[in-house]
Each structure stands twice: as structure tokens, then as C-alpha cells.
Design an enzyme around this catalytic site. Structure first.
Site, short mmCIF file in Angstrom:
data_model
loop_
_atom_site.label_atom_id
_atom_site.label_comp_id
_atom_site.label_asym_id
_atom_site.label_seq_id
_atom_site.Cartn_x
_atom_site.Cartn_y
_atom_site.Cartn_z
N ASP A 13 62.76 34.42 -67.80
CA ASP A 13 62.62 35.78 -68.33
C ASP A 13 61.61 35.86 -69.47
O ASP A 13 61.74 36.68 -70.38
CB ASP A 13 63.96 36.34 -68.82
CG ASP A 13 65.02 36.29 -67.74
OD1 ASP A 13 64.67 36.59 -66.59
OD2 ASP A 13 66.17 35.95 -68.05
N LYS A 16 56.85 36.23 -67.19
CA LYS A 16 55.85 35.60 -66.32
C LYS A 16 55.24 36.60 -65.36
O LYS A 16 54.07 36.52 -65.05
CB LYS A 16 56.51 34.50 -65.47
CG LYS A 16 56.95 33.30 -66.25
CD LYS A 16 57.59 32.26 -65.34
CE LYS A 16 58.94 32.66 -64.79
NZ LYS A 16 60.03 32.79 -65.75
N GLY A 40 63.97 37.11 -61.07
CA GLY A 40 63.66 38.53 -61.10
C GLY A 40 62.39 38.73 -61.90
O GLY A 40 62.34 38.36 -63.06
N HIS A 41 61.36 39.21 -61.26
CA HIS A 41 60.08 39.40 -61.94
C HIS A 41 59.77 40.89 -62.01
O HIS A 41 59.67 41.55 -60.99
CB HIS A 41 58.96 38.66 -61.21
CG HIS A 41 59.15 37.17 -61.24
ND1 HIS A 41 58.58 36.31 -60.36
CD2 HIS A 41 59.88 36.40 -62.08
CE1 HIS A 41 58.94 35.07 -60.63
NE2 HIS A 41 59.74 35.09 -61.67
N GLN A 223 62.17 31.01 -63.08
CA GLN A 223 63.01 30.47 -64.16
C GLN A 223 62.13 29.82 -65.24
O GLN A 223 60.98 30.22 -65.38
CB GLN A 223 64.06 29.48 -63.61
CG GLN A 223 65.14 30.12 -62.77
CD GLN A 223 64.77 30.34 -61.33
OE1 GLN A 223 64.16 29.50 -60.70
NE2 GLN A 223 65.13 31.47 -60.78
P1 IMP Z 1 71.64 29.97 -60.80
O1 IMP Z 1 70.18 29.70 -60.72
O2 IMP Z 1 72.03 31.32 -60.25
O3 IMP Z 1 72.47 28.85 -60.26
O4 IMP Z 1 72.03 30.06 -62.36
C1 IMP Z 1 71.97 28.92 -63.21
C2 IMP Z 1 71.46 29.33 -64.59
O5 IMP Z 1 70.09 29.72 -64.49
C3 IMP Z 1 72.19 30.52 -65.22
O6 IMP Z 1 72.20 30.34 -66.62
C4 IMP Z 1 71.30 31.69 -64.85
O7 IMP Z 1 71.48 32.77 -65.73
C5 IMP Z 1 69.94 31.05 -64.99
N1 IMP Z 1 68.89 31.70 -64.20
C6 IMP Z 1 68.67 31.60 -62.88
N2 IMP Z 1 67.59 32.32 -62.52
C7 IMP Z 1 67.11 32.87 -63.64
C8 IMP Z 1 65.97 33.69 -63.91
O8 IMP Z 1 65.17 34.05 -63.05
N3 IMP Z 1 65.81 34.04 -65.21
C9 IMP Z 1 66.64 33.62 -66.20
N4 IMP Z 1 67.70 32.86 -65.99
C10 IMP Z 1 67.94 32.47 -64.71
#
Ligand code: IMP
Length: 434
Positions: A13, A16, A40-41, A223
Site C-alpha cells: 500500500d 505503487k 489492491g492498486h 505487496q
Molecule cells: P494474505 O496475503 O491475504 O495472506 O495476507 C497476509 C498479510 O499480508 C496480511 O497482513 C495482509 O493484510 C497483508 N497483505 C496482503 N496483500 C496486501 C496488499 O496488497 N497490501 C497490503 N497488505 C497486504
């Protein structure tokens, strides 16, 4: 002509989407190679907001080839929803290509993700509940089902039956949850496969051909560094590799082909999900930054946790990914908070009183550090500043802020974000130059 990787240097977040969108204007190919529908972009273009999850942001440029590599875990239902959403906004999807090697997310992955989070209770990771962890678990357990399987009914059905049986046992015996029938998954998924089939291509060949031909290729990270399965704040991480190397593995491109790695660093820090956060602001200051920065998750809508910029963390990201250039969005957001002074973490004080620049391994050690801050007086903002073209046009304290990042990390800040629109950015160096 160059190959550029854009990645998050914090907890995701970082903004990017904006830089990928800006750089995509110069790229012939944009590749998304890790993660899945957890990302999420948000991109603002032509006064419109676009929220993207699995499709590369380059799709907003007609003619740009957009590849989803095999390192992604693909949720086909969500992909089709996103395609329909973009079509509805008049976006042409004819240049989208998906690797048949991508693993597929199934409903049992999502239910297992939810069940495991609920089981953990207070110790939950705070996942996006998109089934990402369980899908990557299947991949590494070598029982995953890939898009190539889904496209072949005879290959797919027995594999699905085996997985449904195994996952039903797990759901029932470990979590006391209902399972699935093969039919209720097979039918819609075979239909999804037909809709996705025209977009399936050998993305490894496409991306390597593009590099061989000397075109500009952009890797769009998902991420961020601190969510990396190896280098992040384990276990509060995602299940893939958001570091630069992850993009290459996920796309099938060798490290010798990359010219630049751009690390995106938001001017403050945010994270969604649980886990340690040394510079977190639990007070009104955090609240003000959250509101001014619209810090709510693109995928889950959750309010993001907010903290001061942490350069110990950013330095760590620079080292692990060989970041050559930093891109810093939200300088305007900090100014707009009206806060009198801003803090930047320039070291971690350890329990023995010494100050370290090293990011510690392990949550216990991280929980024991106290951030050491440098304070910078905030600067005034006026809308005219969002049109600035050079760093020198910004208030002197904003310049100091940027210099501090550069001095600490040893990496130049080559792009600055000073507003939400595409054009509201300062370029201090060209990215697509070999
Ligand atoms: P997962 O990827 O859904 O398994 O989540 C694992 C961790 O990564 C959690 O803390 C999520 O909030 C974080 N996370 C996953 N995708 C994103 C993203 O695109 N932005 C920010 N945090 C993310």
C-alpha cells in the site's frame, strides 16, 4: 530501452499503482508476477479512479501488453469480475495475457484461509481472506491445480476430486466447517476457464522476446518488502515474494536482464493486518494522517495502521532487493495534515542502549526496539505545489525530508508523488534508460 521492477519497500500500500501507471506510459509490456487478489492498486487517470487487483495497471494504456505470470495465484472468478469492471469503464482488454502456469485459487482455499484466521483468534495474521496462503501451501505441497489443468477437463476433474476430498477432511476434522462437492466447484470453474482461455499465452516467451527486442518492460510488484515470506515480519507476512527477485521468479526472467529496481516508499508508514510496527502512531496524529491519506485498504476496506517513516526498514528493503531508485508518494499528504513537526525513524535503540541500523530477525527482537527519531518541521502546501516539476520548487523542509531518505539509504529519490493525479509527480531521473 530497459527492464524496470517496481516494488513496495514497506508493508504494501505504498502507492505503487500510481508509479506503475506513470511508468507504464513508457513501457510496451507490464508484468504482474506475484501474489493474487489480495493486492489492491488504486490508480487515478483522467479524473477517474480505477481499483485493480490482479490485472496489471498497464491495462489503462491501449496497446500495452499486460502479462499475468505463473508466480501469481489466480482467482478466476475475481479476474473475470475485474475484467467486466474494466470493460464497463471502456478499457480495452485485448492485450491481456495470462500464464497457464499460474496456480488457481479455489473456494476451499478461501474457506481454509477464513477458518485458520478464526481459529487463531487474537493471534490471527489479519490476512485479506482471499485464500492466498492456502493456495500457495498447495503449490509448495505439490498438489496445486494450475490454469493449464483447469483448461483441460480430463486433467482437471480428477485433480479437483482429490483436492476436494482432502480439503473436506481438513475442514471437517480440524475446523468443524462444511466442505464442498466436486460439482459445485467444477461447473463454474470450467465455465471460467472458457472465458479466460482466449487470454492464455506463453508469458515466459512473450516477456523474454520483449526484452530481447529491446523494448521497455515493467514489472509491477504487489505487496511490499516487509510482507515477504522470507524477509518480512514473519509470520505476519503474505505467502509469496514481494521483493524484486520474486517478480523475476514469477515471470520467468533472469536477474541479469534487469536494469533498475524502483522501491516505492510512502512518506510515512502504513500497514494492514496484525504484527509489530515500531513507529506506529496510536494517537490523534495517526488518525489525522489516515484521514488525509485516505488510508483504507483497497481490497478489504480496513483502516490502515499508520506510523512515522521508518528508514531502518527502507534501508533493509534497499539492500535485499538492490533498489536503484526510490519513488516517494504522499509528500503532499504529510504537509496537508497541518502537523507542526514530522518524525523520521533513523535507528532502533536496542535494550542494551546501543542504536542499530539493522532490521532485527524475529518478532521478539523487533518488539524490544525503540525508534530513534529525527524531527523535521512540517511545510505549508498549496495546490500550485502539486504542479512542481523539480524538487527545488518544493518548500525547503520537504527537500530536507527527501535528502534525509537519500542520505540514510544511499539510494536516490528519483520520483516524487505530490498529488493523486497521474501528472502530479516530479521526475528527477529517467527510469527507462539502459
Ligand atoms: P494474505 O496475503 O491475504 O495472506 O495476507 C497476509 C498479510 O499480508 C496480511 O497482513 C495482509 O493484510 C497483508 N497483505 C496482503 N496483500 C496486501 C496488499 O496488497 N497490501 C497490503 N497488505 C497486504
Amino acid at each position: 530501452m530497459a527492464v524496470v521492477v517496481v516494488m513496495g519497500a514497506q508493508w504494501g500500500d505504498e502507492g505503487k499503482g500510481k508509479f506503475v501507471d506513470l511508468l507504464a506510459a513508457q513501457a510496451e509490456v507490464v508484468v504482474r508476477a506475484t501474489g493474487g487478489a489480495n493486492a489492491g492498486h488504486t490508480v487515478w487517470a483522467n479524473g477517474q479512479q480505477y481499483k485493480l487487483h490482479q490485472i496489471p495497471s498497464g491495462i489503462l494504456y491501449p496497446g500495452t501488453l499486460c502479462l499475468i505470470g505463473h508466480g501469481v495465484v489466480l482467482d478466476p472468478a475475481k479476474l473475470l469480475q475485474e475484467m467486466a469492471y474494466l470493460r464497463g469503464k471502456g478499457v480495452d482488454l485485448s492485450n491481456l495475457r495470462v500464464s497457464a502456469g499460474a496456480h488457481v485459487v479455489f473456494p476451499y482455499h478461501i474457506r481454509l484461509d477464513e477458518a485458520e484466521e478464526d481459529r487463531k483468534g487474537a493471534n490471527k495474521i489479519g490476512t485479506t481472506r482471499r485464500g492466498i496462503g492456502p493456495a500457495y501451501m498447495d503449490k509448495f505441497a505439490r498438489v496445486g491445480i494450475r490454469l493449464v489443468d483447469l483448461l483441460d477437463r480430463d486433467e482437471f476433474l480428477p485433480k479437483l476430486a482429490a483436492q476436494v476430498e482432502a480439503k473436506n477432511q481438513l475442514l471437517d476434522k480440524v475446523y468443524g466447517m462444511p466442505g464442498f462437492t466436486v460439482e459445485e466447484i467444477a461447473e463454474p470453474y470450467l465455465e471460467y476457464a472458457e472465458q479466460i482461455r482466449p487470454f492464455v499465452a506463453n508469458t515466459v516467451e512473450l516477456v523474454n522476446d520483449a526484452i530481447d527486442a529491446g523494448t521497455n518492460v515493467l514489472f509491477e510488484g504487489a505487496q511490499g518488502h516487509l510482507l515477504d515470506i522470507d524477509f518480512g515480519t514473519y509470520p505476519y507476512v503474505t505467502a509469496s515474494h514481494p521483493i524484486a527477485a520474486g517478480a523475476l521468479i514469477g515471470a520467468g526472467v533472469g536477474p541479469t536482464r534487469v536494469n533498475k529496481v524502483v522501491g516505492v516508499v510512502k512518506a510515512y508508514t502504513s500497514r494492514v493486518g496484525e504484527g509489530p510496527f515500531p513507529t506506529e502512531l496510536m494517537d490523534a496524529t495517526g488518525e489525522i494522517i489516515r484521514e488525509k491519506g485516505h488510508e483504507y485498504g483497497t481490497t478489504t476496506g480496513r483502516p490502515r495502521r499508520i506510523g512515522w517513516l521508518d528508514l531502518v526498514m527502507v534501508r533493509f528493503a534497499c539492500r535485499v532487493s538492490g533498489i536503484t531508485d526510490l519513488a516517494v508518494p504522499h509528500l503532499d499528504t504529510l504537509a496537508k495534515t497541518g502537523l507542526k513537526s514530522l518524525k523520521v525513524c533513523v535507528g532502533y535503540r536496542l535494550p542494551d542502549g546501543t542504536v542499530s541500523k539493522e532490521f532485527p530477525v524475529g518478532l521478539k527482537a523487533l518488539a524490544q526496539v525503540t525508534p530513534v527519531y529525527e524531527e523535521i518541521e512540517n511545510w505549508e502546501w498549496s495546490e500550485a505545489l502539486s504542479k512542481a516539476q523539480r524538487l527545488e520548487e518544493l518548500p525547503v523542509n520537504a527537500q530536507r525530508y527527501v535528502k534525509l531518505i537519500e542520505e540514510y539509504t544511499g539510494v536516490p529519490v528519483s520520483i516524487l508523488g505530490i498529488g493523486s493525479e497521474r501528472t502530479e509527480a516530479i521526475y528527477r531521473a529517467a527510469m527507462f534508460q539502459a
